[in-house]
Design a protein around this motif. Structure first.
Motif, PDB file in Angstrom:
ATOM      1  N   ARG A  56     -55.306-108.812 -27.247  1.00 42.49           N
ATOM      2  CA  ARG A  56     -54.435-109.995 -27.261  1.00 42.49           C
ATOM      3  C   ARG A  56     -53.057-109.686 -27.830  1.00 42.49           C
ATOM      4  N   GLU A  57     -53.000-108.860 -28.870  1.00 37.11           N
ATOM      5  CA  GLU A  57     -51.714-108.643 -29.529  1.00 37.11           C
ATOM      6  C   GLU A  57     -50.897-107.530 -28.888  1.00 37.11           C
ATOM      7  N   VAL A  58     -51.545-106.616 -28.163  1.00 34.48           N
ATOM      8  CA  VAL A  58     -50.793-105.472 -27.629  1.00 34.48           C
ATOM      9  C   VAL A  58     -50.897-105.385 -26.096  1.00 34.48           C
ATOM     10  N   CYS A  59     -52.094-105.172 -25.594  1.00 37.96           N
ATOM     11  CA  CYS A  59     -52.257-104.830 -24.178  1.00 37.96           C
ATOM     12  C   CYS A  59     -51.939-105.997 -23.239  1.00 37.96           C
ATOM     13  N   SER A  60     -52.171-107.236 -23.696  1.00 40.30           N
ATOM     14  CA  SER A  60     -52.073-108.384 -22.795  1.00 40.30           C
ATOM     15  C   SER A  60     -50.646-108.665 -22.343  1.00 40.30           C
ATOM     16  N   SER A  61     -49.652-108.021 -22.976  1.00 36.07           N
ATOM     17  CA  SER A  61     -48.297-108.263 -22.488  1.00 36.07           C
ATOM     18  C   SER A  61     -48.074-107.547 -21.154  1.00 36.07           C
ATOM     19  N   CYS A  62     -48.910-106.575 -20.820  1.00 34.19           N
ATOM     20  CA  CYS A  62     -48.765-105.866 -19.540  1.00 34.19           C
ATOM     21  C   CYS A  62     -50.019-105.939 -18.662  1.00 34.19           C
ATOM     22  N   HIS A  63     -51.201-105.937 -19.281  1.00 37.42           N
ATOM     23  CA  HIS A  63     -52.441-105.835 -18.498  1.00 37.42           C
ATOM     24  C   HIS A  63     -53.199-107.153 -18.427  1.00 37.42           C
ATOM     25  N   ALA A  64     -53.676-107.501 -17.232  1.00 36.31           N
ATOM     26  CA  ALA A  64     -54.559-108.655 -17.078  1.00 36.31           C
ATOM     27  C   ALA A  64     -56.000-108.228 -17.347  1.00 36.31           C
ATOM     28  N   VAL A  65     -56.853-109.204 -17.655  1.00 34.75           N
ATOM     29  CA  VAL A  65     -58.319-108.996 -17.639  1.00 34.75           C
ATOM     30  C   VAL A  65     -58.861-110.160 -16.811  1.00 34.75           C
ATOM     31  N   LYS A  66     -58.608-110.106 -15.515  1.00 36.17           N
ATOM     32  CA  LYS A  66     -58.752-111.326 -14.714  1.00 36.17           C
ATOM     33  C   LYS A  66     -60.195-111.769 -14.519  1.00 36.17           C
ATOM     34  N   HIS A  67     -61.165-110.899 -14.786  1.00 33.74           N
ATOM     35  CA  HIS A  67     -62.554-111.326 -14.612  1.00 33.74           C
ATOM     36  C   HIS A  67     -63.110-112.022 -15.849  1.00 33.74           C
ATOM     37  N   LEU A  68     -62.327-112.012 -16.916  1.00 35.71           N
ATOM     38  CA  LEU A  68     -62.853-112.517 -18.181  1.00 35.71           C
ATOM     39  C   LEU A  68     -62.437-113.969 -18.401  1.00 35.71           C
ATOM     40  N   ALA A  69     -63.433-114.847 -18.676  1.00 33.78           N
ATOM     41  CA  ALA A  69     -63.135-116.247 -19.004  1.00 33.78           C
ATOM     42  C   ALA A  69     -63.275-116.406 -20.511  1.00 33.78           C
ATOM     43  N   PHE A  70     -62.578-117.404 -21.069  1.00 37.43           N
ATOM     44  CA  PHE A  70     -62.641-117.605 -22.523  1.00 37.43           C
ATOM     45  C   PHE A  70     -64.075-117.862 -22.978  1.00 37.43           C
ATOM     46  N   ARG A  71     -64.853-118.577 -22.156  1.00 39.75           N
ATOM     47  CA  ARG A  71     -66.215-118.906 -22.611  1.00 39.75           C
ATOM     48  C   ARG A  71     -67.088-117.655 -22.748  1.00 39.75           C
ATOM     49  N   ASN A  72     -66.721-116.561 -22.077  1.00 40.15           N
ATOM     50  CA  ASN A  72     -67.468-115.309 -22.246  1.00 40.15           C
ATOM     51  C   ASN A  72     -67.392-114.802 -23.685  1.00 40.15           C
ATOM     52  N   LEU A  73     -66.377-115.273 -24.427  1.00 38.11           N
ATOM     53  CA  LEU A  73     -66.181-114.767 -25.790  1.00 38.11           C
ATOM     54  C   LEU A  73     -67.289-115.198 -26.754  1.00 38.11           C
ATOM     55  N   THR A  74     -68.146-116.140 -26.344  1.00 39.08           N
ATOM     56  CA  THR A  74     -69.285-116.476 -27.216  1.00 39.08           C
ATOM     57  C   THR A  74     -70.179-115.234 -27.396  1.00 39.08           C
ATOM     58  N   ASP A  75     -70.184-114.354 -26.414  1.00 43.71           N
ATOM     59  CA  ASP A  75     -70.910-113.074 -26.517  1.00 43.71           C
ATOM     60  C   ASP A  75     -70.454-112.221 -27.697  1.00 43.71           C
ATOM     61  N   GLY A  77     -69.759-113.273 -30.563  1.00 44.17           N
ATOM     62  CA  GLY A  77     -70.160-113.860 -31.835  1.00 44.17           C
ATOM     63  C   GLY A  77     -69.307-115.053 -32.238  1.00 44.17           C
ATOM     64  N   TYR A  78     -68.407-115.526 -31.363  1.00 45.32           N
ATOM     65  CA  TYR A  78     -67.626-116.726 -31.693  1.00 45.32           C
ATOM     66  C   TYR A  78     -68.417-117.969 -31.312  1.00 45.32           C
ATOM     67  N   ASN A  79     -68.283-119.060 -32.111  1.00 46.06           N
ATOM     68  CA  ASN A  79     -68.943-120.294 -31.701  1.00 46.06           C
ATOM     69  C   ASN A  79     -68.036-121.071 -30.746  1.00 46.06           C
ATOM     70  N   GLU A  80     -68.557-122.185 -30.214  1.00 48.92           N
ATOM     71  CA  GLU A  80     -67.798-122.880 -29.169  1.00 48.92           C
ATOM     72  C   GLU A  80     -66.462-123.418 -29.658  1.00 48.92           C
ATOM     73  N   GLU A  81     -66.430-123.867 -30.922  1.00 50.49           N
ATOM     74  CA  GLU A  81     -65.164-124.370 -31.471  1.00 50.49           C
ATOM     75  C   GLU A  81     -64.119-123.255 -31.526  1.00 50.49           C
ATOM     76  N   GLN A  82     -64.574-122.083 -31.977  1.00 50.48           N
ATOM     77  CA  GLN A  82     -63.643-120.947 -32.077  1.00 50.48           C
ATOM     78  C   GLN A  82     -63.124-120.552 -30.696  1.00 50.48           C
ATOM     79  N   VAL A  83     -64.025-120.573 -29.695  1.00 55.21           N
ATOM     80  CA  VAL A  83     -63.613-120.211 -28.334  1.00 55.21           C
ATOM     81  C   VAL A  83     -62.591-121.234 -27.817  1.00 55.21           C
TER      82      VAL A  83
END
Ligand code: HEC
Length: 252
Positions: A56-75, A77-83
């Motif tokens: 988020r802080e470095v690579c995302s200014s140039c590279h996409a991660v287009k297959h990744l959805a925010f809800r995948n971040l529960t994997d 260890g984040y809870n739904e509020e954090q996501v």
């Protein structure tokens, strides 16, 4: 027959050695000990969260991660509020609205990470070479996560007999050595809240593990299934063996 076998062998050997030759004798990247390798390996949640931070802080200014959805971040260890909170930091284009206009709104967990550039040409115009999407890069490269680690830690001065053009950089693990990405990480660049050391090697390891997870989020489930299947087969074989003995008892 022998000849046919020999030529077949030659073809197979050539096919295997071709990638090594094509890469122009580039060194294989260092072999990192990954928590997720081996039959019982699992991802290290803390490393994945740090890797997400690097992305988020470095690579995302140039590279996409287009297959990744925010809800995948529960994997990770984040809870739904954090996501929800992470998603809301991003803006996505939605629409059209009732007037036929596209509009911007804060992202929701069901949205995918927005790409830094509107299209491939814009990405290319800004960087000389379009930065590849990183969501499947670990699967797409022969050395997987080691390759990503190698690229991030493999920057060197170019040899004197190999002058570089503008926008070119020397990387010992890039096939052909010349890469359009400037060294993206340096020591101390990203702050880690969990006390982990802030070195290029550590950053590279964390973001490579994060990208390995992005490429293969269900690796752990697959391994668990494989292990249960093996246990089942072992038990089943035992039962069958006893059954066979019982059935053939009187014949022997
Ligand atoms: C300033 C823009 C920029 C930033 C920031 C950046 N990259 Fe890149 N990256 C590029 C470009 C451009 C390429 C294409 C290089 C080429 O093919 O010569 C690239 C290529 C790559 C490659 C592919 C190398 C290959 O095997 O073809 C990987 C992996 C990579 N970047 C990872 C990262 C990671 C991880 C980060 C964050 C730590 C990052 N990049 C940050 C611009 C960037």
């Amino acid at each position: 027959m022998k000849k046919t076998l020999l030529s077949l062998l030659a073809v197979v050997t050539c096919a295997y050695s071709a990638p090594a030759l094509a890469s122009g004798g580039t060194e294989a990247p260092p072999h990192v000990h990954w928590e997720f390798s081996g039959p019982f390996g699992t991802y290290d949640r803390a490393a994945l969260q740090r890797g997400l931070k690097i992305y988020r802080e470095v690579c995302s200014s140039c590279h996409a991660v287009k297959h990744l959805a925010f809800r995948n971040l529960t994997d990770l260890g984040y809870n739904e509020e954090q996501v929800k909170a992470i998603a809301a930091e991003y803006t996505v284009t939605d629409g059209p609205d009732e007037d036929g206009e596209m509009f911007e709104r804060p992202a929701r967990p069901s949205d995918r990470f927005p790409s830094p550039y509107p299209n491939e040409n814009a990405a290319k115009a800004a960087n000389g070479v379009a930065p590849p999407d990183l969501s499947l890069i670990v699967k797409a490269r022969h050395h997987g996560a080691n390759h990503v680690f190698g690229i991030l830690t493999g920057y060197e001065e170019a040899p004197e007999d190999h002058p570089l053009a503008d926008g070119q950089h020397w990387n010992k693990y890039m096939p052909g050595h010349v890469i359009a990405m400037a060294k993206p990480l340096s020591n101390g660049q990203v702050t880690y809240e969990d006390g982990t050391i802030e070195t290029v090697e550590q950053y590279a390891q964390d973001v490579a593990q994060f990208l390995a997870w992005a490429s293969e989020p269900d690796l752990e489930a697959r391994k668990r299934f494989g292990i249960s299947a093996l246990i089942f087969l072992a038990v089943f074989a035992g039962v069958m063996y006893r059954l066979k003995k019982a059935v053939w008892k009187d014949v022997h």
